[in-house]
Design an enzyme around this catalytic site. Structure first.
Site, mmCIF file in Angstrom:
data_model
loop_
_atom_site.group_PDB
_atom_site.id
_atom_site.type_symbol
_atom_site.label_atom_id
_atom_site.label_comp_id
_atom_site.label_asym_id
_atom_site.label_seq_id
_atom_site.Cartn_x
_atom_site.Cartn_y
_atom_site.Cartn_z
ATOM 1 N N ASN A 194 3.052 29.859 10.600
ATOM 2 C CA ASN A 194 2.606 30.563 11.807
ATOM 3 C C ASN A 194 2.596 32.077 11.591
ATOM 4 O O ASN A 194 3.129 32.838 12.400
ATOM 5 C CB ASN A 194 3.518 30.198 12.990
ATOM 6 C CG ASN A 194 2.853 30.522 14.321
ATOM 7 O OD1 ASN A 194 1.636 30.669 14.389
ATOM 8 N ND2 ASN A 194 3.629 30.633 15.375
ATOM 9 N N ASP A 234 4.787 13.262 33.555
ATOM 10 C CA ASP A 234 3.354 13.129 33.868
ATOM 11 C C ASP A 234 2.544 14.416 33.690
ATOM 12 O O ASP A 234 1.330 14.382 33.696
ATOM 13 C CB ASP A 234 3.172 12.700 35.336
ATOM 14 C CG ASP A 234 3.738 11.320 35.586
ATOM 15 O OD1 ASP A 234 3.883 10.569 34.608
ATOM 16 O OD2 ASP A 234 4.034 10.993 36.746
ATOM 17 N N ARG A 270 31.920 20.366 9.993
ATOM 18 C CA ARG A 270 31.023 20.717 8.895
ATOM 19 C C ARG A 270 29.939 21.694 9.376
ATOM 20 O O ARG A 270 29.393 21.525 10.454
ATOM 21 C CB ARG A 270 30.384 19.448 8.345
ATOM 22 C CG ARG A 270 29.642 19.663 7.080
ATOM 23 C CD ARG A 270 29.322 18.360 6.402
ATOM 24 N NE ARG A 270 30.426 17.842 5.624
ATOM 25 C CZ ARG A 270 30.369 16.672 4.972
ATOM 26 N NH1 ARG A 270 29.297 15.929 5.032
ATOM 27 N NH2 ARG A 270 31.388 16.265 4.265
#
Ligand code: ADP
Length: 792
Positions: A540, A164, A575
């Site tokens: 950025n 919330d 992997r």
């Protein structure tokens, strides 16, 4: 009776407990992972308390040590893997007494609690009662003096986990952006059908006492109307709402109508406003074909978004630091975030402020409730009201203050560009300015003037921008071209179209373009207008800000990519994936993505790659696969920025790993390429685009009525808006202390000081790559390797 099955001597290492409590939220697992690994890195032991306070009260198998590899892969898992529950018995002292005993028996005297205000209040009550609880345990013979002696102080640190975003003192709670992502995905999905059928949709979202999710989803989806608990509509809202929706549809041509209702929406008399009531009003009064969608628990589920992954990780790390730095006198802290800065706030101050909001709402004192919400929330609310519909006669400026504001996108496309342009247009119309879009960047402007059959400069109507609310890329077109390509014509255009101000959305080229215009002011009067750059680039790398629009969208695209790729490893074996990220000469995206996916290592241009580094990392991988049996089925990820090294390319590194692994594990290279620009912009990029764009426009309009000379003399008339630490600030481009001269590494196209470089350490600590005392060394005197099942 004293319990004897546990040693009374304190353990060799400090033991830190971690629990998740209250409603679950995406990102909680990331927090637990970070606490566990940071605790181990700090020479402590980590204990998980399962099922919230229930586990603390019941003890037994519900409190268990977690080891380094137990939390592998948790970053991408939704919900909370150590369980959460509401626990009635912890609300009573006898329950807490049992909890205290269980902690002492395990030698735990520090607890990191991730939950909402209820959970954190419980934790604080526990801490304040701690000495009394110990006294009672000794008095009743449950424990001996000797047993309690080493644990006279309980350290509590709070992390706010809640979808919330209802905690005061922090901009975001762990989980709220993931939940917002779920909501936006759902609303994006009904957009097309709403448009096709010209329908209305009433969407009910969670939030009993807090309208954050509702407000942010309204912004992110261009909702026509919004109901939130802390700002009920005035009486007669039914007419107001119908009036606005009718205007938007009939006068402005909007085909779809979205109304967002928070679960706790109410009117000024505290009568509930339900989504079905709103639907009935729209159907009956407007004859609008309206559907209701109650999103319910889908809002809680799913994996954490990029923001929640790095937020929970950095906050978990900070929580352990706080535990280790606390003194008996220091109040329990809660770890918060303001803009881009992780901070600590006294836990009970934040809880008190949160509870005050609820009580003011209950007392119908909505104005005070709103003032107690964080400033960011108020700014967003203001921004939403100003842009949801351009119909605010009171906000119209007098004629002489109105400006012709040019909007241009420069550089590569980035998520949020459209939303910033849309917000600028709406704000201009609200205030009486004229929004003028320049299509296809500076080359578009120059071409237009050369009288080619293109129409690159034009006024924009509000309804045109409606569709931009959730679209990626740049609808008006973006281009890397700079004004220097033809500065003369650029100046002529500025003059011809009578631009009074310039709003530039883009990356390093946008920064360079405004720098060129500013420096050309001496020669061209037309550039003596206020100009502001709103950074938007996945790299950025714009000086003056720690955050650019589009970078969050990119991160989300990358973590999706990595999650998929890693999953493929679970059906093959052992992997390592070497993934190449964009970012130019800035390693920001690689590092933050590495933090968010739990990469083994991140290679960035700032650091470069050398043979020793590769040899060390291959050894580390070999060791990792050999010791950690569970890792057999978990793919490992190495992030490599595209320019980290010209010799050690992504493929070369993958091949080297394969060769050196000698068949014990294998390796693959993967390049997501333009996939990183993302599809629809992330909700964070959408909402920040709105808020920042409006700040920019407010800054530009503050120059209305000033002479060209006054403007040119004012260094703040050519600026970049940016997040710097805990603040959003404008920084001057020129002047002695300006960005151009002081903060820009022009050759490498990035800021001189990159705030995020320190995150490299955190990536290394959490992957165990740092080598030192982290990870494996802590098992030397511990022969257990078997991972416990997540739940008892
Ligand atoms: P949230 O943490 O999401 O606000 P709750 O209010 O349900 O959720 O609290 C979660 C749990 O925290 C409760 O079930 C209870 O065990 C504990 N708790 C809440 N408030 C208190 C309190 N005042 N004293 C002791 N424990 C509390």
């Amino acid at each position: 009776m004293a319990t004897t099955n546990f040693p009374s001597a304190p353990p060799k290492r400090r033991r830190i407990g971690v629990l998740t409590s209250g409603g679950d939220a995406p990102g909680m697992n990331g927090a637990v992972r970070a606490v566990v690994r940071m605790a181990i890195h700090s020479d402590c032991e980590a204990y998980a308390v399962f099922e919230g306070y229930e586990g603390l009260v019941n003890g037994g198998d519900m409190i268990r040590q977690l080891h380094w590899e137990d939390v592998r892969g948790w970053l991408s898992r939704g919900g909370t893997l150590i369980g959460s529950a509401r626990c009635m018995s912890f609300r009573q002292r006898p329950g807490r007494l049992r909890a205290a005993k269980n902690m002492i028996l395990r030698g735990i005297d520090a607890l990191v609690v991730c939950g909402g205000d209820g959970s954190l209040t419980g934790a604080d009550v526990f801490r304040s009662e701690w000495p009394g609880l110990l006294e009672e345990l000794v008095k009743t013979g449950e424990l001996t003096e000797e047993q309690v002696k080493p644990y006279t102080v309980l350290n509590i640190v709070g992390l706010v986990g809640s979808i919330d975003n209802d905690m005061s003192g922090t901009d975001a709670t762990i989980g709220c952006y993931s939940s917002l992502t779920r909501i936006c995905d759902a609303v994006d999905d009904v957009f097309d059908t709403a448009f096709s059928h010209q329908r209305g949709f009433v969407i009910e979202v969670m939030g009993r006492h807090c309208g954050w999710l509702a407000l942010m989803s309204a912004i992110s989806t261009g909702a026509d109307w919004l109901f939130i608990p802390e700002m009920p509509p005035r009486d007669g809202w039914e007419d107001d709402m119908c009036g606005i929706i009718t205007k938007n549809r009939q006068e402005r041509g909007k085909r779809r109508t979205i109304v967002i209702v928070a679960e706790g929406a109410q009117d000024r008399h505290l009568n509930k406003i339900t989504s079905s009531r709103v639907k009935d009003i729209l159907t009956e009064r407007l004859g609008l074909d309206t559907r209701t969608t109650v999103l319910g628990h889908t809002q809680r589920g799913g994996p954490a978004c990029a923001y929640d992954r790095w937020l929970s990780t950095l906050q978990g790390v900070e929580a352990v630091r706080a535990v280790l730095e606390m003194t008996p006198e220091s109040p329990s802290p809660v770890i918060t975030i303001r803009e881009n800065k992780i901070m600590r706030t006294p836990l009970m101050d934040a809880v008190k402020a949160t509870q005050e909001v609820t009580s003011h709402i209950k007392n119908k004192d909505f104005a005070t409730a709103m003032t107690l919400r964080d400033s960011e929330f108020k700014e967003y609310h203001y921004a939403y009201l100003n842009t949801a519909t351009p119909d605010h006669p009171k906000l119209n400026l007098p004629e002489e203050k109105r400006m012709r504001i040019a909007i241009i996108n420069v550089g590569a496309p980035a998520g949020g560009m459209n939303q910033a342009s849309r917000a600028a247009v709406a704000y201009c119309l609200t205030r009486g300015h004229t929004p003028i879009a320049i299509h296809n960047g500076f080359p578009g402007l120059i071409r237009h003037h050369a009288d080619k059959p293109v129409s690159s400069v034009r006024e924009v109507r509000w309804v045109e921008t409606d569709a931009w609310v959730n679209e990626g890329g740049s609808d008006i077109g973006t281009n890397r071209g700079l004004p220097s390509e033809d500065i003369d014509t650029t100046a002529k255009c500025f003059k011809t179209y009578k631009f009074d101000a310039l709003f530039v959305v883009g990356g390093f080229e946008a920064f360079t373009a405004v720098s060129q215009l500013r420096q050309a002011r001496e020669k061209y009067d037309a550039f003596k207008i206020p100009m502001v750059v709103l950074p938007a680039t996945i790299s950025n790398n714009v000086p003056g800000t720690e955050y650019s629009l589009g970078s969050d969208t990119c991160l989300n695209a990358l973590i999706d990519f990595c999650d998929c790729i890693r999953q493929s490893a679970s059906s093959s074996r052992r992997r390592v994936f070497v993934i190449e990220t964009q970012g130019g000469k800035s390693g920001y995206i690689a590092t933050t993505a590495g933090l968010s996916v739990g990469a083994v290592a991140v290679y960035i241009p700032e650091e470069g790659i050398d043979i020793k580094m590769l040899a060390r990392d291959i050894d580390f991988l070999r060791d990792n696969f050999a010791r950690d049996k569970g890792a057999n089925r978990a793919g490992k990820i190495i992030m490599r920025n595209e320019t980290a090294s010209s010799t050690y390319t992504t493929q070369v590194i993958a091949d080297m790993i394969k060769e050196e692994a000698k068949g014990r594990f294998e390796s693959r290279a993967a390049v997501p390429g333009h996939f990183q620009q993302g599809g629809k912009p992330s909700p964070m990029d959408r909402i920040r685009a709105l808020r920042m764009a409006i700040k920019c426009l407010m800054h530009l309009e503050s120059y209305a009525g000033k002479s060209k000379e006054e403007i040119a003399a004012d260094e703040m008339s050519a600026t970049v808006i940016g997040v710097k630490g805990s603040q959003v600030l404008f920084s001057a481009m020129g002047g002695e202390s300006g960005l151009e001269a002081n903060e820009t590494d022009w050759a490498r196209r990035r800021p001189k000081a990159e705030f995020w470089l320190q995150l490299q350490d955190t990536v290394n600590i959490l992957s165990g790559r740092s080598g030192s005392k982290a990870t494996w060394s802590c098992y030397e005197d511990d022969d257990r390797i078997q991972a416990p099942s997540p739940h008892p």
